[in-house]
Scaffold this active site. Structure first.
Site, PDB file in Angstrom:
ATOM      1  N   LYS A 156       0.831  -1.065   0.029  1.00  0.00           N
ATOM      2  CA  LYS A 156       0.192  -0.180   0.060  1.00  0.00           C
ATOM      3  C   LYS A 156       0.842   1.148   0.194  1.00  0.00           C
ATOM      4  CE  LYS A 156      -3.194   0.547   3.484  1.00  0.00           C
ATOM      5  NZ  LYS A 156      -3.020   1.554   4.249  1.00  0.00           N
ATOM      6  N   SER A 157       1.808   1.278   0.918  1.00  0.00           N
ATOM      7  CA  SER A 157       2.566   2.500   0.919  1.00  0.00           C
ATOM      8  C   SER A 157       3.486   2.680  -0.292  1.00  0.00           C
ATOM      9  CB  SER A 157       3.824   2.107   2.047  1.00  0.00           C
ATOM     10  OG  SER A 157       3.397   2.170   3.246  1.00  0.00           O
ATOM     11  N   ARG A 182       2.862   5.920  -3.128  1.00  0.00           N
ATOM     12  CA  ARG A 182       3.968   6.804  -3.439  1.00  0.00           C
ATOM     13  C   ARG A 182       4.099   6.603  -5.051  1.00  0.00           C
ATOM     14  NH1 ARG A 182       4.180   5.761   1.554  1.00  0.00           N
ATOM     15  NH2 ARG A 182       5.571   7.104   3.050  1.00  0.00           N
ATOM     16  N   GLY A 202      -4.563   7.729   5.742  1.00  0.00           N
ATOM     17  CA  GLY A 202      -3.657   8.692   6.351  1.00  0.00           C
ATOM     18  C   GLY A 202      -2.738   9.038   5.308  1.00  0.00           C
ATOM     19  N   ARG A 219      -7.968  11.823  12.836  1.00  0.00           N
ATOM     20  CA  ARG A 219      -6.685  11.769  13.095  1.00  0.00           C
ATOM     21  C   ARG A 219      -5.704  12.961  13.168  1.00  0.00           C
ATOM     22  NH1 ARG A 219      -4.980   6.601   9.546  1.00  0.00           N
ATOM     23  NH2 ARG A 219      -3.150   6.873  10.621  1.00  0.00           N
ATOM     24  N   ASP A 261       2.802  -1.073  11.773  1.00  0.00           N
ATOM     25  CA  ASP A 261       1.469  -1.791  11.349  1.00  0.00           C
ATOM     26  C   ASP A 261       0.827  -3.144  11.781  1.00  0.00           C
ATOM     27  OD1 ASP A 261       0.749   0.746  10.209  1.00  0.00           O
ATOM     28  OD2 ASP A 261       1.464   0.112   8.250  1.00  0.00           O
ATOM     29  N   LYS A 263      -4.141   5.334  14.854  1.00  0.00           N
ATOM     30  CA  LYS A 263      -4.217   4.863  13.681  1.00  0.00           C
ATOM     31  C   LYS A 263      -5.407   4.866  13.206  1.00  0.00           C
ATOM     32  CE  LYS A 263       0.227   4.294  13.064  1.00  0.00           C
ATOM     33  NZ  LYS A 263       0.741   4.752  11.881  1.00  0.00           N
ATOM     34  N   ARG A 282      -5.237   1.613  18.460  1.00  0.00           N
ATOM     35  CA  ARG A 282      -5.233  -0.091  18.158  1.00  0.00           C
ATOM     36  C   ARG A 282      -4.786  -0.712  19.427  1.00  0.00           C
ATOM     37  NH1 ARG A 282      -2.575   0.296  12.077  1.00  0.00           N
ATOM     38  NH2 ARG A 282      -4.501   0.180  10.946  1.00  0.00           N
TER      39      ARG A 282
HETATM   40  C1  S3P Z   1       2.843   4.795   6.187  1.00  0.00           C
HETATM   41  C2  S3P Z   1       3.119   4.983   7.165  1.00  0.00           C
HETATM   42  C3  S3P Z   1       2.647   4.510   8.774  1.00  0.00           C
HETATM   43  C4  S3P Z   1       1.832   3.539   8.790  1.00  0.00           C
HETATM   44  C5  S3P Z   1       0.656   3.646   7.576  1.00  0.00           C
HETATM   45  C6  S3P Z   1       1.500   4.016   6.236  1.00  0.00           C
HETATM   46  C7  S3P Z   1       3.192   5.218   4.903  1.00  0.00           C
HETATM   47  O1  S3P Z   1       2.186   5.589   9.182  1.00  0.00           O
HETATM   48  O2  S3P Z   1       1.211   3.155   9.602  1.00  0.00           O
HETATM   49  O3  S3P Z   1      -0.049   2.552   7.307  1.00  0.00           O
HETATM   50  O4  S3P Z   1       2.777   4.933   3.845  1.00  0.00           O
HETATM   51  O5  S3P Z   1       3.884   6.179   4.939  1.00  0.00           O
HETATM   52  P1  S3P Z   1       2.843   6.827  10.031  1.00  0.00           P
HETATM   53  O6  S3P Z   1       3.603   7.401   8.974  1.00  0.00           O
HETATM   54  O7  S3P Z   1       1.798   7.739  10.804  1.00  0.00           O
HETATM   55  O8  S3P Z   1       3.766   6.094  11.156  1.00  0.00           O
END
Ligand code: S3P
Length: 442
Positions: free
Chosen positions: A22-23, A27, A92, A120, A315, A342, A346
């Site tokens: 996902k991250s 990006r 987020g 959040r 996560d 989150k 959690r």
């Molecule tokens: C993420 C960073 C993390 C993670 C989120 C995805 C990202 O959050 O918990 O699921 O893609 O950069 P934080 O940056 O708030 O720690």
């Protein structure tokens, strides 16, 4: 409301590729949008969160096409201010990263999200972006976030990212691409570095200290690498890694999983707990390391997990708490206060659910103490767990079924689609018996 009804299934086995990262997908979409040449994104995650990013990028006038149902092609270029509000849904990552881009490209817009996202914390990005010269505001530090057009030039800053958030880091790096002077970000404990690796792949002028704690970016245009391939998400794999480790018998192989060391805290923690895990066929996809992960049923024991281990497993703590419940002795997690910010709180969601299933655990302000029950037998009572609409809470508790005495029901599971759309299908294919229901059916 959607729910999972799960019957105990005590052996699990198989070979699967879990959902893509996902991250990295977020990006890849956002960086590709900033290039003048097209970028093909191979095996992207296509889930509710990443569709929200696709829609946000399209709302800025960038064309994204989907090839053969899988690949995406982003025809990047000059972004225009979106008409209307951008809905970031549950994500987020989208809301925070998009702010960096909108500030960099001087786009005025308004960003909102679902009920969870609207609660959040956002000051962690609005304050440093304001310091860079952005016209950005959030009400009481939460969405909606409103960005206005700025008349002065954006300037680089030095920011101490005390929450060790990769979302904050990437957001500021994206704004820093268009700022005068250097933008420098320092972190007490390095957070995931997918943003840095991908910015380097797109030709950004980015440098880092050896320990990864300090990152610096200078302004410059991005150049598309042509294509970006997305590995499977270790934070989706972790549910099956835990299930295989605590199951009475069986072996599972997870294919093509990203093993970037800023994400593999859960593997390190499970190995310390005595899990039988092999990392096979190590290779790279673009700048990201990947491997196949083979996990066998193991006898786990409790350990102490402190603040330094949290960012690389951030996560994965919900799944690790299920492992801790099935381990011999006590597991003590501290320094994890970020878990309260989150998709749900959690710490509270996990403690409530574990207690519902008969596990003795204590909630700490920044962590949890779990008394493991490693009897070699089923340990989780039958019961109903409220996932609080949090995808990772729902998927973590689904894994408890491999050591459950009876049926486990998990409520409010629709948001599993934010990160892992074929979760139930893959779970059933390895022996985790989930039936998806809706209590509206009654
Ligand atoms: C993420 C960073 C993390 C993670 C989120 C995805 C990202 O959050 O918990 O699921 O893609 O950069 P934080 O940056 O708030 O720690």
């Amino acid at each position: 409301m959607k729910l999972f009804n799960i019957t105990p299934g005590h052996d699990i086995s198989g070979e699967i590729r879990v959902a893509s990262d996902k991250s990295i997908t977020h990006r890849a979409l956002l960086l590709s949008a900033l290039c003048t040449e097209p970028t093909e994104i191979i095996s992207p995650l296509l889930s509710e969160d990443t569709y929200a990013t696709i829609n946000a990028v399209r709302a800025c006038g960038i064309e994204i096409t989907q090839e053969e149902g899988k690949e995406l092609v982003v025809k990047g270029g000059v972004l225009s201010a979106p008409n209307g509000t951008i809905d970031c849904g549950n994500s987020g990552t989208l809301i925070r990263l998009f702010c960096g881009i909108a500030v960099g490209r001087n786009l005025s817009c308004k960003l909102v999200g679902d009920a969870s996202l609207m609660q959040r914390p956002m000051k962690r990005i609005t304050e440093p972006l304001q310091e860079m010269g952005a016209v950005i505001n959030s009400e009481k530090g939460k969405p909606p976030i409103v960005l206005g057009e700025r008349s002065e030039a954006l300037r680089g800053i030095m920011h101490s990212n005390i929450v060790n958030s990769a979302q904050v880091k990437t957001s500021l790096l994206l704004a820093g691409l268009y700022a005068e002077g250097n933008t420098i970000i320092a972190e007490p404990i390095p957070s995931r570095d997918h943003g840095e690796l991908m910015l380097i792949e797109f030709g950004a002028k980015l440098s880092r200290s050896k320990d990864g704690r300090i990152v610096q970016i200078n302004s410059g245009e991005l150049t598309s690498p042509g294509n970006i391939a997305v590995p499977a998400d270790i934070s989706s794999a972790v549910f099956f890694i835990v299930a295989a480790a605590i199951a009475p018998a069986g072996e599972i192989t997870l294919k093509e999983v990203g093993i970037n060391s800023s994400r593999t805290g859960a593997l390190d923690i499970l190995l310390q707990m005595g899990a039988d895990i092999d990392i096979l066929n190590r290779r790279t996809m673009g700048n990201e390391p990947v491997a196949d992960i083979c996990v066998r049923s193991s006898q786990l024991h409790g350990i102490k997990i402190g603040a330094e281990m949290i960012p690389s497993a951030i996560d994965d703590i919900p799944a690790l708490l299920i492992a801790a419940a099935a381990a011999r002795g006590e597991t003590h997690i501290t320094g994890a206060g970020e878990l309260r910010h989150k998709e749900s709180d959690r710490i509270s969601s996990m403690v409530t659910g574990l207690q519902e299933l008969g596990i003795n655990c204590t909630e700490l302000p920044d962590g949890v103490i779990v008394q493991g029950k490693n009897s070699g037998k089923p340990i989780f009572n039958s019961g109903t767990v409220n996932s609080e609409g949090d995808h990772r809470i729902a998927m973590a508790f689904a894994m408890a079924s491999v050591r459950a005495k009876g049926n486990i029901t998990i409520s409010d599971t629709a948001n599993v689609n934010t990160s892992f759309p074929n979760f139930t299908k893959l779970s059933n294919s390895v022996g985790i018996r989930i039936v998806e229901e809706s209590d509206d059916d009654a």
